[in-house]
Motif scaffolding. Structure first.
Motif, short mmCIF file in Angstrom:
data_model
loop_
_atom_site.label_atom_id
_atom_site.label_comp_id
_atom_site.label_asym_id
_atom_site.label_seq_id
_atom_site.Cartn_x
_atom_site.Cartn_y
_atom_site.Cartn_z
N ALA A 92 0.89 -1.27 0.11
CA ALA A 92 -0.07 -0.06 -0.02
C ALA A 92 0.96 1.09 0.07
CB ALA A 92 -0.72 0.00 1.35
N SER A 95 0.39 7.43 3.14
CA SER A 95 0.04 7.65 4.42
C SER A 95 -1.57 6.98 4.64
CB SER A 95 0.21 8.63 5.30
OG SER A 95 -0.09 9.70 4.54
N ILE A 98 -2.68 3.69 5.92
CA ILE A 98 -2.04 3.24 7.19
C ILE A 98 -3.31 3.64 8.08
CG2 ILE A 98 -0.40 3.30 8.67
CD1 ILE A 98 1.52 4.12 6.38
N SER A 112 -8.05 2.63 8.19
CA SER A 112 -6.66 1.54 8.01
C SER A 112 -7.39 0.27 7.12
CB SER A 112 -6.37 1.09 9.60
OG SER A 112 -7.22 0.65 10.23
N ASP A 114 -5.54 -2.38 6.77
CA ASP A 114 -5.17 -4.01 6.95
C ASP A 114 -6.33 -4.53 8.03
OD1 ASP A 114 -4.61 -2.32 9.00
OD2 ASP A 114 -2.72 -3.21 9.54
N VAL A 119 -1.89 -6.53 4.57
CA VAL A 119 -1.21 -5.88 3.86
C VAL A 119 0.26 -6.18 4.10
CG1 VAL A 119 -0.33 -3.52 3.14
CG2 VAL A 119 -2.75 -3.95 3.71
N TYR A 122 3.95 -1.10 3.70
CA TYR A 122 3.62 0.10 3.34
C TYR A 122 5.01 0.89 2.86
CZ TYR A 122 -0.48 -1.09 6.09
OH TYR A 122 -1.66 -1.41 6.71
N ALA A 124 6.01 4.51 2.84
CA ALA A 124 5.44 5.81 3.57
C ALA A 124 5.78 6.91 2.54
CB ALA A 124 6.31 6.14 4.83
#
Lengths: 185, 176
Positions: A92, A95, A98, A112, A114, A119, A122, A124
């Motif tokens: 993913a 941000s 997340i 979020s 997940d 996932v 990530y 960032a």
């Protein structure tokens, strides 16, 4: 072929083959899809990392979710993920998947990702540059080496919980469960 | 623009007209005369319906509906000198009885705009053929673009209450 990796190839050829041939399906949510055309074409050339875009999720094993996920796009994301063959990996971007990012108080952006699908990694940034995508891919290689990119296994083991979360958000889902209880065992 | 202003003032009551810029005219009117002004403007050459939008003035307890029209440059030579001209038509309806008449009979492309306003603000358009959901997936108690819709509270109650997979596992282990 890199000589240092010969032992790895002999040990577990299937894993190594997976690792160096990512067939990618993109889900074009949000702003991240702007980064994809330069990274798969000549400027950054993702193919030197073995990444190639494919047409349908049934041919893919890497799923890139590029940006925020609204409740309406979450349904196709789940369906796409369930159609991909094992082993499959999810990355993913940014941000927003997340914790919601700048859409933390939006009325239709999930906070979020997940909670609904597993996932593996990530990246960032808001948005990550193509270099960051390739660093993310190399990290994913390490995770595959260490058997830590096990999202598809977790999805099978904890499918009851994932399905419960999806149903809590959407009410009733239009499609039947992917795994029956016998399959999970 | 000034000619059109005089014509509008002479033929309609309840009309307030400002011209803040050369190419822009703002017409503020009561809700009864919206349809007649729109059809009048369409006859005058402003036959491009660009946008329908809505504002929520919660302190006045009113919704403001906004229609933006512009003219095609080729048709009317008199508009060619100073570029594109826009007319912004504003009207207000009460917030409790959020009802208005559809303008599909005059401008057909207003249909998706009205569907969206119905979805986001909860305004019912009489005579609209299908006010079905357009963009949203979930049902909301209060339509989400109204000012009294509390987004933080909504996020806490829906997305925040969904447990993570770890919490689900813990729950299951505690039960068994």
């Amino acid at each position: 072929m890199d000589r240092n990796q010969i032992s790895k190839w002999l040990k577990n050829p299937g894993k190594m083959a997976n690792k160096y041939s990512f067939h990618v399906v993109y889900f074009c949510t949000g702003c991240g899809i702007i980064e994809i055309p330069p990274s798969i074409t000549t400027r950054w050339d993702a193919e030197r990392f073995g990444i190639i875009p494919v047409a349908t999720p049934r041919q893919a094993n890497l799923f890139l979710i590029t940006g925020y996920v609204s409740t309406k796009t979450l349904k196709p994301i789940i369906r796409t993920y369930e159609q991909m063959p094992d082993p499959k990996f999810t990355v993913a971007f940014g941000s927003c998947p997340i914790n919601g990012g700048m859409y933390y108080d939006s009325y239709n952006t999930i906070t979020s990702l997940d909670k609904y699908i597993p996932v593996d990694g990530y990246i960032a940034g808001c948005m990550p540059r193509p270099e960051a995508i390739f660093i993310g891919i190399t990290h994913l290689w390490k995770l595959i080496d260490m058997d830590k990119a096990d999202g598809y296994k977790r999805y099978r083991e904890d499918y009851v919980h994932y399905r419960a979360n999806q149903e809590q958000l959407f009410g009733e889902l239009d499609w039947p469960p992917l795994f029956s209880e016998e399959n999970i065992k | 623009m000034n000619e059109l202003k005089k014509k509008l003032l002479s033929s309609f009551d309840n009309v307030e007209i400002n011209i803040p810029e050369d190419n822009r005219m703002i017409v503020i009117t009561k809700k009864e005369s919206v349809l007649s002004i729109l059809s009048y403007l369409k006859k005058m050459g402003y036959n491009h319906f660009a946008l329908e939008s809505c504002n929520d003035w919660i302190d006045d307890n009113e919704f403001e509906l906004i229609y933006i029209l512009s003219a095609y440059l080729e048709k009317d030579e008199q508009y060619q000198d100073k570029g594109k001209r826009n007319i912004i038509l504003k009207t207000r309806i009460s917030r409790e009885k959020a009802k208005f008449i559809t303008i599909i009979d005059i401008f057909e492309n207003a249909e998706p705009y009205e569907r969206e306003i119905h979805e986001m603000f909860g305004i019912y358009f009489e005579g609209h053929p299908r006010l079905t959901p357009l963009l949203l997936e979930r049902d909301y108690d209060i339509p989400p673009f109204r000012k009294d819709f509390d987004t933080n509270k909504y996020v806490e109650n829906t997305f925040g209450k969904i447990p993570s997979i770890k919490e689900r596992k813990k729950e299951k282990n505690e039960r068994t």
